[in-house]
Write an enzyme that holds these catalytic residues in place. Structure first.
Site, mmCIF file in Angstrom:
data_model
loop_
_atom_site.group_PDB
_atom_site.id
_atom_site.type_symbol
_atom_site.label_atom_id
_atom_site.label_comp_id
_atom_site.label_asym_id
_atom_site.label_seq_id
_atom_site.Cartn_x
_atom_site.Cartn_y
_atom_site.Cartn_z
ATOM 1 N N MET A 173 7.751 -17.520 -4.226
ATOM 2 C CA MET A 173 7.053 -16.521 -4.692
ATOM 3 C C MET A 173 5.723 -16.527 -4.541
ATOM 4 O O MET A 173 4.670 -15.609 -4.798
ATOM 5 C CB MET A 173 7.490 -16.011 -6.092
ATOM 6 C CG MET A 173 9.082 -15.875 -6.431
ATOM 7 S SD MET A 173 9.693 -14.562 -5.294
ATOM 8 C CE MET A 173 8.604 -13.200 -5.588
ATOM 9 N N HIS A 216 12.245 -3.646 1.903
ATOM 10 C CA HIS A 216 11.942 -3.084 3.209
ATOM 11 C C HIS A 216 11.053 -4.252 3.920
ATOM 12 O O HIS A 216 10.157 -4.945 3.345
ATOM 13 C CB HIS A 216 10.955 -1.804 3.158
ATOM 14 C CG HIS A 216 11.575 -0.958 2.467
ATOM 15 N ND1 HIS A 216 10.894 0.180 1.882
ATOM 16 C CD2 HIS A 216 12.851 -0.644 2.178
ATOM 17 C CE1 HIS A 216 11.679 1.198 1.334
ATOM 18 N NE2 HIS A 216 12.963 0.676 1.529
ATOM 19 N N HIS A 226 4.470 -12.386 -8.210
ATOM 20 C CA HIS A 226 3.756 -13.547 -7.311
ATOM 21 C C HIS A 226 3.527 -14.579 -8.289
ATOM 22 O O HIS A 226 2.957 -14.472 -9.266
ATOM 23 C CB HIS A 226 2.652 -12.947 -6.331
ATOM 24 C CG HIS A 226 3.009 -12.170 -5.338
ATOM 25 N ND1 HIS A 226 2.394 -11.059 -4.783
ATOM 26 C CD2 HIS A 226 4.298 -12.257 -4.532
ATOM 27 C CE1 HIS A 226 2.968 -10.696 -3.962
ATOM 28 N NE2 HIS A 226 4.016 -11.187 -3.708
ATOM 29 N N HIS A 237 6.901 5.142 6.334
ATOM 30 C CA HIS A 237 8.414 5.351 6.066
ATOM 31 C C HIS A 237 8.879 5.837 4.562
ATOM 32 O O HIS A 237 10.135 5.525 4.386
ATOM 33 C CB HIS A 237 9.330 3.795 6.322
ATOM 34 C CG HIS A 237 8.729 2.788 5.404
ATOM 35 N ND1 HIS A 237 7.457 2.001 5.506
ATOM 36 C CD2 HIS A 237 9.070 2.075 4.140
ATOM 37 C CE1 HIS A 237 7.138 1.261 4.537
ATOM 38 N NE2 HIS A 237 8.186 1.301 3.819
ATOM 39 N N HIS A 296 11.997 -14.408 -0.952
ATOM 40 C CA HIS A 296 10.788 -14.111 -1.526
ATOM 41 C C HIS A 296 11.096 -12.642 -2.034
ATOM 42 O O HIS A 296 10.880 -12.264 -3.391
ATOM 43 C CB HIS A 296 9.563 -13.991 -0.525
ATOM 44 C CG HIS A 296 8.364 -13.608 -1.408
ATOM 45 N ND1 HIS A 296 7.508 -14.469 -1.991
ATOM 46 C CD2 HIS A 296 7.963 -12.156 -1.413
ATOM 47 C CE1 HIS A 296 6.447 -13.680 -2.174
ATOM 48 N NE2 HIS A 296 6.818 -12.252 -2.139
ATOM 49 N N GLU A 297 11.386 -11.662 -1.054
ATOM 50 C CA GLU A 297 11.440 -10.278 -1.592
ATOM 51 C C GLU A 297 12.577 -10.116 -2.693
ATOM 52 O O GLU A 297 12.645 -9.196 -3.385
ATOM 53 C CB GLU A 297 11.705 -9.297 -0.272
ATOM 54 C CG GLU A 297 10.532 -9.372 0.679
ATOM 55 C CD GLU A 297 9.288 -9.075 -0.024
ATOM 56 O OE1 GLU A 297 9.280 -8.367 -1.006
ATOM 57 O OE2 GLU A 297 8.333 -9.348 0.394
ATOM 58 N N HIS A 303 8.054 -5.665 1.485
ATOM 59 C CA HIS A 303 7.612 -5.399 0.299
ATOM 60 C C HIS A 303 8.979 -5.021 -0.370
ATOM 61 O O HIS A 303 9.989 -4.446 0.151
ATOM 62 C CB HIS A 303 6.593 -4.385 -0.084
ATOM 63 C CG HIS A 303 6.874 -3.124 0.750
ATOM 64 N ND1 HIS A 303 6.103 -2.414 1.579
ATOM 65 C CD2 HIS A 303 7.838 -2.210 0.524
ATOM 66 C CE1 HIS A 303 6.641 -1.355 2.164
ATOM 67 N NE2 HIS A 303 7.875 -1.280 1.298
ATOM 68 N N ASP A 358 8.914 -5.128 7.644
ATOM 69 C CA ASP A 358 8.189 -4.480 8.621
ATOM 70 C C ASP A 358 8.981 -4.877 10.176
ATOM 71 O O ASP A 358 8.892 -5.836 10.580
ATOM 72 C CB ASP A 358 6.525 -4.987 8.622
ATOM 73 C CG ASP A 358 5.758 -4.185 9.519
ATOM 74 O OD1 ASP A 358 6.331 -3.118 10.449
ATOM 75 O OD2 ASP A 358 4.691 -4.509 9.530
ATOM 76 N N HIS A 393 11.379 -10.571 -6.049
ATOM 77 C CA HIS A 393 10.780 -9.173 -6.413
ATOM 78 C C HIS A 393 11.968 -8.235 -6.922
ATOM 79 O O HIS A 393 11.813 -7.453 -8.100
ATOM 80 C CB HIS A 393 10.080 -8.477 -5.468
ATOM 81 C CG HIS A 393 8.900 -9.068 -5.193
ATOM 82 N ND1 HIS A 393 7.755 -9.668 -5.885
ATOM 83 C CD2 HIS A 393 8.182 -9.364 -3.849
ATOM 84 C CE1 HIS A 393 6.664 -10.217 -5.461
ATOM 85 N NE2 HIS A 393 6.988 -10.142 -4.062
ATOM 86 N N ASP A 415 23.543 -1.508 -4.520
ATOM 87 C CA ASP A 415 22.382 -1.605 -5.477
ATOM 88 C C ASP A 415 21.294 -2.018 -4.741
ATOM 89 O O ASP A 415 20.275 -1.212 -5.120
ATOM 90 C CB ASP A 415 22.852 -2.671 -6.508
ATOM 91 C CG ASP A 415 24.020 -2.465 -7.403
ATOM 92 O OD1 ASP A 415 24.226 -1.315 -7.982
ATOM 93 O OD2 ASP A 415 24.796 -3.154 -7.723
ATOM 94 N N CYS A 433 3.001 -10.810 1.577
ATOM 95 C CA CYS A 433 3.968 -9.698 0.968
ATOM 96 C C CYS A 433 3.018 -8.367 0.517
ATOM 97 O O CYS A 433 1.813 -8.590 0.116
ATOM 98 C CB CYS A 433 4.742 -10.478 -0.308
ATOM 99 S SG CYS A 433 5.435 -9.106 -1.273
ATOM 100 N N GLY A 455 1.554 -3.274 10.661
ATOM 101 C CA GLY A 455 1.733 -3.920 12.067
ATOM 102 C C GLY A 455 1.998 -5.436 12.238
ATOM 103 O O GLY A 455 2.234 -6.095 11.246
#
Length: 461
Positions: free
Chosen positions: A361, A315, A353, A290, A343-344, A305, A317, A347, A280, A200, A298
């Protein structure tokens, strides 16, 4: 099988070698202290093997200590091969394919101005075991990497030299502590392997309370979503920033399950919104730069993240090969979408983490690995921010979390004990031969490995 009329060559096949193993000549077989081959850590051997080009030289020859010896040895081998051909002795070759799971970290394609663990691996032979006081090529790259993820703050973050100084030693020790690695302050094999793992992009934070029970962490200031009345967060997946090889319905279903896992343990409800702009939490797949100041790098670099409350930006990848079903998606570099989404979302809710390897996490995730079930550490962390869902009990978590922990342990053990490289060492009298099976090169340098895990013990008869 024994053939009394023809020469037999037995082959020893090595696999699942531990990453801390040392590859080199046996001291008791070295005459007069003159070694023909270099001694190297197995991870470094594997990394240099993967980085080698098809230039007509075997990787084993590149491990020679003396190029003159190499030239003489090569000439002698050619003479022997000529004599064998002259006698018209043909040895039937039995097909050999040894494919151990490929080390994913080698596939990352970093942005030019970002820290690159794969660039660092080019110097891995020198880096392995490096400690304070040394000056090793590649340390500067690792300094950029550690600075990006929060381990070299202030003026130390701008240091790009290859000097292994006291500040870098402290950063390495802190990295090892926060990621649950053995703390040595040195670049041991486990630390370098973790640095090279896909992960992440959110920087690592110190644990809220580092003890055997609570090791979760929050963003600075412990931000959380809050407003009067029942907390309902809406989310939507971008209709434009998406991927085309996974059906949109399957992507939506993966996120629906991921949000449901968190809703099960806290008094927060998540609802899918029709209007992306008004949601939200906004989910999207993006490549490279971006617009948020955190460009992606890549395949198998930074996977995704998200930002702390109440930003709501999540977002992923777009360069990754995302999968919702590993039975259907056969790519060796496939990443489980649901695991990364879970996981995200952590956040998005305010969790940083965790150093617990079995926790959702934890910052890294290997390809073709699923880790979507919340651990006790995940649950305690998010409940410290939002309280407990009245319908949730830890007894209901125990069965699934123990299964997840067991799976994570098996995955971690396999990851650490197999270096994922297709190499066969064949010993026959004074010969040492390597037989290699490798990858198909795709466009723009992206490698897609489609392989079978076939291990053959063989002999020539």
């Amino acid at each position: 099988m024994i053939n009394t009329k023809r020469e037999r060559i037995s082959a020893a096949v090595f696999h699942s070698t531990h990453e801390n193993s040392i590859v080199g000549p046996l001291p008791e077989l070295v005459k007069d202290g003159e070694m023909l081959y270099k001694t190297v850590g197995f991870l470094d051997f594997a990394k240099s093997f993967l980085a080698a080009k098809l230039d007509g030289k075997s990787h084993l020859d590149l491990r020679r200590e003396d190029e003159c010896v190499l030239s003489t040895s090569t000439s002698k081998r050619r003479d022997r091969r000529s004599k064998v051909r002259g006698r018209a002795i043909m040895l039937p070759l039995i097909p050999i394919i040894v494919v151990l799971l490929l080390c994913p970290s080698l596939l990352a394609r970093p942005a030019p101005d970002r820290a690159s663990p794969t660039d660092t691996w080019r110097s891995s032979e020198r880096l392995l075991g490096a400690g304070r006081g040394s000056h090793v090529a590649g340390v500067g790259d690792l300094k950029r990497y550690l600075a990006r993820f929060g381990y070299l703050p202030g003026s130390a973050a701008s240091d790009r030299t290859d000097s292994f100084d006291a500040r870098f030693e402290s950063a390495v020790s802190l990295y090892q502590t926060r990621l649950g690695l053995p703390v040595s302050g040195k670049l041991d094999a486990a630390t370098l392997a973790e640095i090279a793992a896909p992960r992440c992009g959110v920087p690592d934070r110190p644990a809220a309370r580092a003890d055997s029970v609570r090791r979760f962490a929050f963003f600075p200031g412990s931000p959380r979503w809050a407003w009067p009345g029942p907390l309902v967060l809406t989310y939507a997946i971008s209709p434009a920033a998406t991927i085309d090889y996974v059906p949109r319905a399957a992507v939506a279903a993966a996120f629906r399950r991921a949000f449901a896992r968190w809703a099960r343990v806290i008094p927060v409800r998540f609802a899918e919104a029709r209007d992306y702009g008004a949601a939200d939490v906004k989910v999207g797949f993006y490549a490279g730069e971006h617009g948020d100041g955190e460009p992606f790098d890549g395949v198998l670099g930074v996977l995704a993240h998200a930002f702390s409350p109440e930003s709501g930006r999540l977002h992923l990848d777009a360069a990754e090969r995302w999968a919702v079903d590993f039975d259907a998606e056969r790519s060796a570099v496939a990443v489980d979408l649901e695991s990364v989404a879970t996981h995200e979302i952590g956040h998005v809710l305010g969790l940083a983490h965790s150093p617990v390897r079995g926790a959702v996490m934890y910052p890294s995730l290997r390809p073709r690995t699923r880790k979507a079930e919340l651990s006790a550490d995940d649950v305690r962390g998010v409940q410290a921010l939002y309280g407990s869902n009245p319908d949730f009990s830890f007894s209901s978590l125990s069965a699934s979390s123990s299964d997840t922990s067991a799976s994570a342990s098996v995955a971690a053990a396999w990851s650490s004990t197999s270096t994922r490289v297709g190499i066969v060492l064949v010993a026959a009298a004074t010969k040492l031969v390597t037989v290699n099976w490798w990858v198909l090169e795709g466009e723009e340098g992206r490698r897609e490995e489609e392989f079978s895990a076939l291990i053959h013990l063989f002999c020539f008869v």
